[in-house]
Design a protein around this motif. Structure first.
Motif, PDB file in Angstrom:
ATOM      1  N   GLU A   7       0.836  -1.205   0.000  1.00  0.00           N
ATOM      2  CA  GLU A   7       0.000   0.000   0.000  1.00  0.00           C
ATOM      3  C   GLU A   7       0.871   1.255   0.000  1.00  0.00           C
ATOM      4  O   GLU A   7       0.609   2.206  -0.747  1.00  0.00           O
ATOM      5  CB  GLU A   7      -0.916  -0.004   1.227  1.00  0.00           C
ATOM      6  CG  GLU A   7      -2.126  -0.903   1.101  1.00  0.00           C
ATOM      7  CD  GLU A   7      -3.194  -0.335   0.183  1.00  0.00           C
ATOM      8  OE1 GLU A   7      -3.378   0.898   0.148  1.00  0.00           O
ATOM      9  OE2 GLU A   7      -3.844  -1.133  -0.516  1.00  0.00           O
ATOM     10  N   ALA A   8       1.896   1.264   0.834  1.00  0.00           N
ATOM     11  CA  ALA A   8       2.785   2.423   0.907  1.00  0.00           C
ATOM     12  C   ALA A   8       3.536   2.615  -0.403  1.00  0.00           C
ATOM     13  O   ALA A   8       3.716   3.749  -0.880  1.00  0.00           O
ATOM     14  CB  ALA A   8       3.769   2.251   2.063  1.00  0.00           C
ATOM     15  N   HIS A   9       3.964   1.516  -0.999  1.00  0.00           N
ATOM     16  CA  HIS A   9       4.691   1.598  -2.267  1.00  0.00           C
ATOM     17  C   HIS A   9       3.801   2.168  -3.369  1.00  0.00           C
ATOM     18  O   HIS A   9       4.230   3.055  -4.135  1.00  0.00           O
ATOM     19  CB  HIS A   9       5.198   0.212  -2.663  1.00  0.00           C
ATOM     20  CG  HIS A   9       5.817   0.169  -4.018  1.00  0.00           C
ATOM     21  ND1 HIS A   9       7.014   0.789  -4.311  1.00  0.00           N
ATOM     22  CD2 HIS A   9       5.396  -0.408  -5.179  1.00  0.00           C
ATOM     23  CE1 HIS A   9       7.316   0.590  -5.581  1.00  0.00           C
ATOM     24  NE2 HIS A   9       6.349  -0.130  -6.131  1.00  0.00           N
ATOM     25  N   HIS A  38       1.239   4.079  -3.047  1.00  0.00           N
ATOM     26  CA  HIS A  38       0.987   5.497  -2.771  1.00  0.00           C
ATOM     27  C   HIS A  38       2.155   6.361  -3.242  1.00  0.00           C
ATOM     28  O   HIS A  38       1.946   7.435  -3.832  1.00  0.00           O
ATOM     29  CB  HIS A  38       0.755   5.698  -1.277  1.00  0.00           C
ATOM     30  CG  HIS A  38       0.573   7.139  -0.886  1.00  0.00           C
ATOM     31  ND1 HIS A  38      -0.552   7.862  -1.214  1.00  0.00           N
ATOM     32  CD2 HIS A  38       1.395   7.998  -0.219  1.00  0.00           C
ATOM     33  CE1 HIS A  38      -0.435   9.096  -0.757  1.00  0.00           C
ATOM     34  NE2 HIS A  38       0.733   9.205  -0.156  1.00  0.00           N
ATOM     35  N   LYS A  39       3.368   5.892  -3.014  1.00  0.00           N
ATOM     36  CA  LYS A  39       4.542   6.666  -3.437  1.00  0.00           C
ATOM     37  C   LYS A  39       4.629   6.737  -4.958  1.00  0.00           C
ATOM     38  O   LYS A  39       5.011   7.773  -5.517  1.00  0.00           O
ATOM     39  CB  LYS A  39       5.811   6.072  -2.826  1.00  0.00           C
ATOM     40  CG  LYS A  39       5.933   6.369  -1.336  1.00  0.00           C
ATOM     41  CD  LYS A  39       7.136   5.716  -0.709  1.00  0.00           C
ATOM     42  CE  LYS A  39       7.270   6.144   0.755  1.00  0.00           C
ATOM     43  NZ  LYS A  39       6.097   5.777   1.556  1.00  0.00           N
ATOM     44  N   ASP A  98       2.013   6.627  -6.990  1.00  0.00           N
ATOM     45  CA  ASP A  98       0.916   7.505  -7.410  1.00  0.00           C
ATOM     46  C   ASP A  98       1.256   8.979  -7.209  1.00  0.00           C
ATOM     47  O   ASP A  98       0.853   9.833  -8.014  1.00  0.00           O
ATOM     48  CB  ASP A  98      -0.357   7.178  -6.627  1.00  0.00           C
ATOM     49  CG  ASP A  98      -1.012   5.887  -7.084  1.00  0.00           C
ATOM     50  OD1 ASP A  98      -0.718   5.433  -8.207  1.00  0.00           O
ATOM     51  OD2 ASP A  98      -1.819   5.325  -6.311  1.00  0.00           O
ATOM     52  N   THR A  99       1.971   9.282  -6.127  1.00  0.00           N
ATOM     53  CA  THR A  99       2.202  10.685  -5.769  1.00  0.00           C
ATOM     54  C   THR A  99       3.569  11.224  -6.183  1.00  0.00           C
ATOM     55  O   THR A  99       3.734  12.443  -6.310  1.00  0.00           O
ATOM     56  CB  THR A  99       2.047  10.878  -4.248  1.00  0.00           C
ATOM     57  OG1 THR A  99       2.976  10.025  -3.560  1.00  0.00           O
ATOM     58  CG2 THR A  99       0.624  10.545  -3.799  1.00  0.00           C
ATOM     59  N   GLU A 139      -2.832   3.862 -12.484  1.00  0.00           N
ATOM     60  CA  GLU A 139      -3.542   4.243 -11.262  1.00  0.00           C
ATOM     61  C   GLU A 139      -4.749   3.331 -11.049  1.00  0.00           C
ATOM     62  O   GLU A 139      -5.056   2.957  -9.908  1.00  0.00           O
ATOM     63  CB  GLU A 139      -3.965   5.707 -11.342  1.00  0.00           C
ATOM     64  CG  GLU A 139      -2.806   6.682 -11.199  1.00  0.00           C
ATOM     65  CD  GLU A 139      -3.224   8.128 -11.344  1.00  0.00           C
ATOM     66  OE1 GLU A 139      -2.473   9.005 -10.885  1.00  0.00           O
ATOM     67  OE2 GLU A 139      -4.302   8.388 -11.924  1.00  0.00           O
ATOM     68  N   HIS A 163      -3.587   0.189  -9.606  1.00  0.00           N
ATOM     69  CA  HIS A 163      -3.366   0.321  -8.167  1.00  0.00           C
ATOM     70  C   HIS A 163      -4.676   0.205  -7.390  1.00  0.00           C
ATOM     71  O   HIS A 163      -4.693  -0.291  -6.257  1.00  0.00           O
ATOM     72  CB  HIS A 163      -2.671   1.647  -7.852  1.00  0.00           C
ATOM     73  CG  HIS A 163      -1.197   1.609  -8.090  1.00  0.00           C
ATOM     74  ND1 HIS A 163      -0.392   2.722  -7.970  1.00  0.00           N
ATOM     75  CD2 HIS A 163      -0.371   0.582  -8.438  1.00  0.00           C
ATOM     76  CE1 HIS A 163       0.859   2.383  -8.241  1.00  0.00           C
ATOM     77  NE2 HIS A 163       0.892   1.091  -8.525  1.00  0.00           N
ATOM     78  N   GLU A 164      -5.764   0.660  -7.997  1.00  0.00           N
ATOM     79  CA  GLU A 164      -7.068   0.482  -7.356  1.00  0.00           C
ATOM     80  C   GLU A 164      -7.414  -1.001  -7.260  1.00  0.00           C
ATOM     81  O   GLU A 164      -7.912  -1.474  -6.231  1.00  0.00           O
ATOM     82  CB  GLU A 164      -8.150   1.232  -8.143  1.00  0.00           C
ATOM     83  CG  GLU A 164      -8.094   2.738  -7.998  1.00  0.00           C
ATOM     84  CD  GLU A 164      -8.340   3.184  -6.562  1.00  0.00           C
ATOM     85  OE1 GLU A 164      -9.222   2.597  -5.898  1.00  0.00           O
ATOM     86  OE2 GLU A 164      -7.649   4.112  -6.104  1.00  0.00           O
ATOM     87  N   HIS A 208      -5.400  -2.525  -4.572  1.00  0.00           N
ATOM     88  CA  HIS A 208      -5.972  -2.213  -3.255  1.00  0.00           C
ATOM     89  C   HIS A 208      -7.140  -3.152  -2.939  1.00  0.00           C
ATOM     90  O   HIS A 208      -7.272  -3.626  -1.801  1.00  0.00           O
ATOM     91  CB  HIS A 208      -6.443  -0.760  -3.222  1.00  0.00           C
ATOM     92  CG  HIS A 208      -7.096  -0.364  -1.934  1.00  0.00           C
ATOM     93  ND1 HIS A 208      -6.395  -0.180  -0.759  1.00  0.00           N
ATOM     94  CD2 HIS A 208      -8.407  -0.144  -1.629  1.00  0.00           C
ATOM     95  CE1 HIS A 208      -7.232   0.141   0.204  1.00  0.00           C
ATOM     96  NE2 HIS A 208      -8.454   0.169  -0.289  1.00  0.00           N
TER      97      HIS A 208
END
Length: 226
Positions: A53-55, A57-58, A60-61, A79, A82-83, A86
């Motif tokens: 999850e952290a990876h 997010h990084k 994506d941002t 993206e 990534h959904e 998740h």
């Protein structure tokens, strides 16, 4: 002559892959009717979900915005992946809930099987997803940025990690990288980082590497632990 470009995904993806492989065989070997065994496995899968999850997010941002203007459809696609990732992670969390709350031995065994199926799906998706990032996304990054610019962004991402995140990801990088890659990585740390930081990395290597690999690393660096 073809040159090898810098791949900002490689090191962290090797860590993620190593953790997936380790988690998969651990789940297969776990007797979920044994509380101690099951508890360790549950903790491992929780750590895995949090790491992924952290990876994501990084990425994506801090990674995808680099190519959002040049390849908006590509970014939207990844993206969306990534959904999906998740959602698969949530299925793992749901399976973990069943493992924690099962009472009878049969319930525990069934919960363990559910966890394995969820992890299989999560693993299959992420292995394919990371391959795609290291081809399609990486090609776009290489068209838009120099290796120096990509390395600078990687360093910014690393600097944004908490000490606990650095230790966890570093441990699994050591588990996932080839020995020559570890030596090259540690030589760069030795040359650029303050001594106390390098000492911390050597202590991490002592935890992650086999005795033989640790000795090889120490000899390559002319370093010995106190």
């Amino acid at each position: 002559m073809e040159t090898v470009r810098f791949n900002p995904f490689h090191q962290v993806h090797q860590a993620l892959r190593a953790l997936l492989y380790h988690a998969s065989i651990t789940v297969q070997h776990t007797d979920f009717t044994q509380e101690a065994q099951a508890g360790k496995t549950i903790t491992l899968i929780e750590e895995l979900v949090n790491f992924f999850e952290a990876h994501a997010h990084k990425e994506d941002t801090q990674v995808f915005p680099l190519i959002a203007a040049a390849a908006p459809e590509l970014v939207a696609d990844f993206e969306a992946q990534h959904e999906k990732d998740h959602e698969l992670g949530e299925e793992l969390v749901d399976a973990l809930h069943d493992c924690r709350n099962a009472v009878a031995d049969l319930e525990k065994k069934l919960a363990g099987k559910k966890l394995q199926r969820a992890l299989n799906a999560f693993t299959a998706f992420n292995l394919t997803h990371m391959n795609a990032e290291e081809t399609v996304v990486l090609d776009t990054l290489h068209r838009e940025y120099t290796d120096e610019q990509l390395l600078e962004r990687e360093q910014q991402i690393v600097a944004s990690l908490t000490p606990a995140e650095k230790a966890f990801s570093g441990f699994w990088m050591l588990k996932g990288l080839a020995m020559n890659e570890i030596i090259d990585w540690y030589k760069k740390i030795q040359a650029a980082a303050p001594p106390f930081v390098f000492d911390e990395f050597m202590q991490l290597a002592e935890k992650a590497l086999s005795t033989e690999k640790l000795k090889t690393l120490q000899q390559s660096l002319n370093f010995s632990l106190a």
